[in-house]
Write an enzyme that holds these catalytic residues in place. Structure first.
Site, PDB file in Angstrom:
ATOM      1  CG  ASP A 501      14.288 -46.854  58.431  1.00  0.00           C
ATOM      2  OD1 ASP A 501      13.666 -47.870  58.785  1.00  0.00           O
ATOM      3  OD2 ASP A 501      14.653 -45.978  59.231  1.00  0.00           O
ATOM      4  CD  GLU A 503      14.642 -42.951  62.288  1.00  0.00           C
ATOM      5  OE1 GLU A 503      14.039 -43.105  63.379  1.00  0.00           O
ATOM      6  OE2 GLU A 503      15.499 -43.752  61.867  1.00  0.00           O
ATOM      7  CG  HIS A 642      18.637 -45.465  66.050  1.00  0.00           C
ATOM      8  ND1 HIS A 642      17.561 -46.299  65.918  1.00  0.00           N
ATOM      9  CD2 HIS A 642      19.486 -46.070  66.920  1.00  0.00           C
ATOM     10  CE1 HIS A 642      17.725 -47.367  66.681  1.00  0.00           C
ATOM     11  NE2 HIS A 642      18.883 -47.258  67.292  1.00  0.00           N
ATOM     12  CG  ASP A 647      18.155 -47.105  60.725  1.00  0.00           C
ATOM     13  OD1 ASP A 647      19.335 -47.247  61.095  1.00  0.00           O
ATOM     14  OD2 ASP A 647      17.228 -46.873  61.511  1.00  0.00           O
TER      15      ASP A 647
END
Length: 693
Positions: A501, A503, A642, A647
């Site tokens: 994942d 960000e 988050h 995640d």
């Protein structure tokens, strides 16, 4: 549109048009069977009332359609959701319960199914308690094994027959680096030729094979053995690795002792020689003077005796033999270059001959021989001004010896100079049964060393089988022979996965938004390996909006000084090598990674799976496919949301719950899953990611 949806659309159209078809058929029958006079009347009536009849037909079709749609909404869709929820209870989350909806009969059925699920869950809990009680001894043994592996200072790796690592300890990662990990290839940390050479020796009947390999300037001693036949996972092999340069400090002390002893011997010999010469040259010298020379001889003799005592009592003396193991010519050349560089001598450059001499293997004490040759390199620099020494290797003229040549640009060594300046190195070589000499006609020192014997050393007789310490199956998760080149045919339960994942600073990579963090975790053998994770902050080279910081908590100050995405991407690609990439709404993450891949030429070529699309395959009648909705449906706790790694861990847990649901639907291979995912409505925005490659 998927096949079930096409089938339901056809049924709906047929049901709506059926009344109109029936009315038309009845009217046609009446018209055909009526007398001619009546037909004229019917025709006139139909012409006069055509508009009314058409409106009536349309109204009949609309009413029939509405009634059928209501019936489908009341009975069919709830029944399909009910079936999907029951599969979740059976295969993924026993604590999930059906939400009653639809007709009264379906609501009663849902209530009954929930009662059955409660009894099923209670039965599962009872069985789980019994299994846990029965497995106490097994867990104790596993804990003992984990403790034993943790305290071992020697690196241990157990590998499948294709080289994938199935078991390792902390010492292995400390010695060989972070490339060691479950499901990864051992050939990423050790040379493939070393393992192939060792396995060939073992298959020919040798005892557990020993070899030495150079890795990052460190000599690693490797002991290789086959997994015994008749056990689970036969065909795999075990590697025991140890840092062969650990004796370096003791060897350095020994070298210093040898050097000081040599200086003392030269001085004492000179004094004794001078005193004895004076006595012999002047036989009539006064008695007092003769006594002085005799005392000098006695004193220097005592110093020689003390030096001999110190030398024989020093570290490394009285070993009783060398620690002989196989080392390839390239590794020996690299080790000599590394040791010489650490000592500050001239540059030692392995020639192309060394690089291509992979089939030349020496049977020597690799550390002692590498140190001896490095001392020759240092001697050439210190005493003869040589700036660079070129190392070459090959087979010697004799069948049992191979050669290592040290060449340089300049004049050859004078006769006797090598024996005088590098006597210790010559002693090491000769103790191995080899030879070392300087060519008087060209700048070359040739070293002959014993080759690894073609015939394997006989194995020691087995006294008794070793105790069983751990009953894991080496071959349990072996993919088929073509799995790594033909991904589509690979079974889902036999693949390794990297769930990841990102960000970001925003949602628009085309408008300048960038990645600020990447997190990933490996999934091997149906287990989420929380010790096999990847987490990096990334400097986006721009500001981070407050709205983005409010979501993931990453500020500009936090990432200032962190590596750029161009630096992080190759490390992530290495972490994910040999695995299938898995993400949630993965098209979003790949859009941010695409630009960096183009810049760096680092391609993430593995297949991509999206848990959002998989949920579309499993639950097409559910409207919510977010991580939160999927986690609630599958019984996964929402922890660490988050953050990139948080995640990724959550997505990995969800993916593991999805796999048995896919198996229950008959989706067994990666190719079948990709076809099913591409057929979902959710795949239309990411179609390019799921075309077969």
């Amino acid at each position: 549109m998927s096949t079930p949806r096409i089938r339901w659309a056809g049924a709906l159209a047929a049901a709506v048009l059926a009344p109109a078809v029936v009315v038309a058929a009845v009217a046609a029958g009446v018209y055909v069977t009526a007398p001619p006079a009546d037909r004229v009347v019917l025709a006139r009536v139909l012409r006069e009332q055509a508009v009314f009849l058409a409106v009536a037909a349309v109204l009949v079709v609309l009413v029939a359609g509405l009634l059928l749609a209501a019936a489908l909404h009341r009975h069919v869709a709830p029944a399909r959701r009910l079936a999907a929820d029951v599969r979740v209870v059976l295969d993924a989350n026993p604590e999930h319960r059906v939400t009653p909806s639809g007709a009264a009969e379906l609501r009663d059925l849902a209530t009954a199914l929930n009662e059955l699920a409660e009894r099923h869950a209670a039965a599962r809990r009872d069985v789980a308690e019994q299994v846990a009680a029965a497995a106490t001894d097994l867990e104790r043994e596993r804990h003992r094994l984990a403790t034993l592996m943790g305290v071992l200072t020697i690196a241990v790796l157990v590998c499948a027959k294709d080289g994938r690592i199935l078991l390792y300890n902390a010492a292995a990662r400390d010695l060989l680096g972070t490339d060691v990990g479950l499901g990864r290839s051992v050939f990423g940390v050790l040379d493939r030729n070393l393992v192939v050479h060792g396995l060939a020796r073992l298959d020919a009947g040798s005892a557990p094979h020993e070899a030495t390999v150079e890795r990052g300037g460190t000599l690693v001693h490797v002991r290789l053995a086959r997994v015994p036949s008749g056990t689970a996972g036969a065909g795999g092999f075990v590697l025991v690795c140890e840092d062969a340069t650990r004796p370096e400090r003791a060897a350095t002390r020994q070298a210093e002792l040898l050097g000081s002893t040599a200086d003392l011997v030269r001085g004492a010999a000179g004094s004794i020689g001078a005193a004895a010469g004076a006595i012999l040259d002047h036989p009539d010298m006064p008695a007092e003077q003769r006594r002085t020379f005799v005392e000098v001889i006695a004193e220097e003799t005592a110093r020689l005796g003390e030096a001999t005592r110190r030398l024989t009592a020093g570290p490394g003396a009285g070993d009783g033999g060398w620690a002989v193991s196989d080392i390839s010519a390239p590794d020996l050349g690299a080790a000599v270059a590394a040791i010489a560089a650490r000592a500050g001598g001239p540059r030692a450059r392995p020639d192309e001959v060394v690089e291509t001499a992979g089939d030349v293997w020496f049977a020597v004490d690799s550390f002692a021989v590498a140190g001896a040759l490095a001392s020759v390199v240092r001697m050439l620099g210190d005493r003869h001004g040589v700036a660079e020494v070129v190392l070459a290797a090959g087979l010697g003229d004799a069948g049992e010896l191979g050669r290592v040549d040290l060449g340089w640009t300049g004049r050859p060594l004078p006769a006797g100079r090598l024996e005088r300046d590098a006597g210790d190195a010559a002693a090491v070589v000769r103790r191995h049964g080899g030879e070392l000499w300087a060519d008087p006609h060209r700048p070359l020192v040739r070293v002959l060393l014993p080759l690894s014997p073609a015939a394997p050393r006989p194995a020691a007789p087995a006294e008794e089988p070793p105790p069983v310490l751990y009953d894991f199956e080496l071959e349990r998760f072996q993919p088929g022979p073509a799995a790594w080149s033909e991904w589509e045919a690979s079974r889902l339960d036999q693949l390794a996965y990297t769930v990841f994942d990102t960000e970001t600073t925003g949602f628009a990579p085309d408008e300048g938004d960038e990645i600020v963090s990447i997190g990933a975790v490996r999934v091997v053998g149906g287990r989420l390996l929380r010790t096999e994770t990847f987490e990096r902050l990334v400097d986006p080279g721009r500001s981070i909006p407050r709205t983005a910081t409010a979501v993931h908590g990453i500020t500009r100050e936090l990432v200032r000084g962190a590596p750029s995405l161009d630096e992080v991407l190759p490390a992530f690609a290495a972490f994910a090598s040999g695995s299938v990439l898995v993400g949630h709404n993965v098209a979003f993450d790949m859009a941010f990674l695409a630009a960096a891949q183009r810049r760096m030429g680092t391609a993430l070529t593995a297949p991509l799976l999206d848990t959002l699309l998989i949920d579309g395959v499993l639950h097409p009648d559910h409207e919510a496919h977010t991580l939160e909705a999927m986690a609630e449906r599958l019984g996964v706790d929402l922890v660490g949301r988050h953050t990139a790694l948080g995640d990724a861990l959550l997505t990995g847990e969800i993916f593991l719950r999805q796999l048995p649901l896919l198996a229950a639907r008959g989706v067994a291979t990666l190719g079948e899953l990709r076809v099913a995912a591409a057929a979902t409505a959710q795949a239309r925005t990411s179609e390019r990611l799921y075309r077969p490659r």
